[in-house]
Design an enzyme around this catalytic site. Structure first.
Site, short mmCIF file in Angstrom:
data_model
loop_
_atom_site.label_atom_id
_atom_site.label_comp_id
_atom_site.label_asym_id
_atom_site.label_seq_id
_atom_site.Cartn_x
_atom_site.Cartn_y
_atom_site.Cartn_z
N GLU A 1 46.39 45.96 29.28
CA GLU A 1 46.41 45.22 27.80
C GLU A 1 47.55 45.52 26.84
O GLU A 1 47.98 44.53 26.24
CB GLU A 1 44.95 45.31 27.03
CG GLU A 1 43.60 45.07 27.74
CD GLU A 1 42.40 45.48 27.22
OE1 GLU A 1 42.37 45.44 26.02
OE2 GLU A 1 41.52 45.98 27.89
N GLU B 1 36.77 48.13 33.79
CA GLU B 1 35.46 48.49 32.89
C GLU B 1 34.19 47.98 33.26
O GLU B 1 33.34 48.74 32.91
CB GLU B 1 36.14 47.79 31.49
CG GLU B 1 36.87 48.55 30.71
CD GLU B 1 38.32 48.18 31.01
OE1 GLU B 1 39.44 48.44 30.22
OE2 GLU B 1 38.55 47.48 32.24
#
Length: 269
Positions: A116, A136
């Site tokens: 990210e 995740e």
């Protein structure tokens, strides 16, 4: 400035921040977050610095947020998760919000929160062999800064994020627009400096105002509001947990992080 988890340098109007936890694959802990924020803020305030490069020492750019540190938090409640994840979000987005061009030079692993962060940078250069992804959902966690749909589009974002894949190679990342250039392994920093140098040689006010205009166009389209919605969703995911998270945490507590990661990955073999 002297730091524990990063190295900082400046040369030819380019500031460099290097993650320096190579024995931990440059996992992002609270100390690294604070030190990067301090260094980036100093570069933002320094009129002599016109572009900023971020990279990592050792075998990886970064494997993401430090899961060992996370396990030591115990069981945060909803409000505590909100504070934790808002700090993580701000850490990532400071590269998007920096008034100066930010360039990520990545290699090895660029995963989860580090992925990210690379998306938040204005330009990303990847070495051949780099692996990208966000695993995740495989252990009941969520996405902090939902930038991928804005960079690669909803189809790619849904495929990558809903499967939790963490083995996207540099060539596919290039095809999806996740990175700007793929270079020979070991040449990523050289290429990042080449681009940073071209940006630093241009008129500073024009460069910074143009970056601001590009970012503002995304804000008008709703990027910031969408990111906050994504962050709020992640807070709920983390606070709610689930059977996969409970089992992952149980194995991590009883057998260690490597065993928990093995359990996570074997379920998708």
């Amino acid at each position: 400035m002297k730091f524990e988890t990063i190295q900082v340098a400046s040369n030819a109007r380019i500031g460099t921040i290097t993650f320096n936890r190579p024995d931990k694959l440059n996992a992002i802990n609270r100390t690294l977050m604070a030190e990067v924020t301090q260094a980036l803020s100093a570069f933002n305030d320094d009129s002599e610095i016109l572009a900023i490069v971020v990279n990592g020492n050792g075998r990886a750019f970064s494997a993401g947020f430090d899961m060992k540190e996370s396990s030591e938090r115990g069981t945060p409640d909803l409000a505590q998760w909100g504070n934790i994840l808002k700090a993580d979000f701000d850490f990532i987005m400071q590269f998007w919000d920096s008034p100066k061009p930010t360039i990520a030079a990545v290699h090895g692993y660029c995963l989860a929160g580090a992925f990210e962060l690379a998306l938040a940078c204005d330009v990303t250069i990847a070495a051949q062999g780099t692996r990208f992804g966000e695993p995740e959902v495989r252990f009941g966690s969520g996405i902090i800064a939902m930038l991928l749909p804005w960079v690669a589009g909803p189809k790619a974002a849904k495929e990558l994020l809903l499967t939790g894949t963490d083995d996207v190679d540099a060539e596919r990342a290039l095809a999806l627009g996740i990175v700007n250039n793929v270079v020979e392994s070991g040449k990523q920093l050289e290429e990042a400096y080449r681009i940073a140098g071209a940006m630093a040689a241009a008129a500073p006010l024009s460069v910074q105002m143009t970056k601001r205009a590009i970012n503002r166009s995304y804000d008008v389209m709703g990027l910031r509001s969408a990111l906050f919605e994504g962050l709020n969703t992640d807070i709920l995911i983390e606070a709610t947990g689930g059977p996969e998270r409970a089992e992952f945490n149980h194995i991590r507590k009883e057998q260690g992080l490597k065993a928990a990661l093995k359990w996570r990955d074997e379920r998708f073999a």
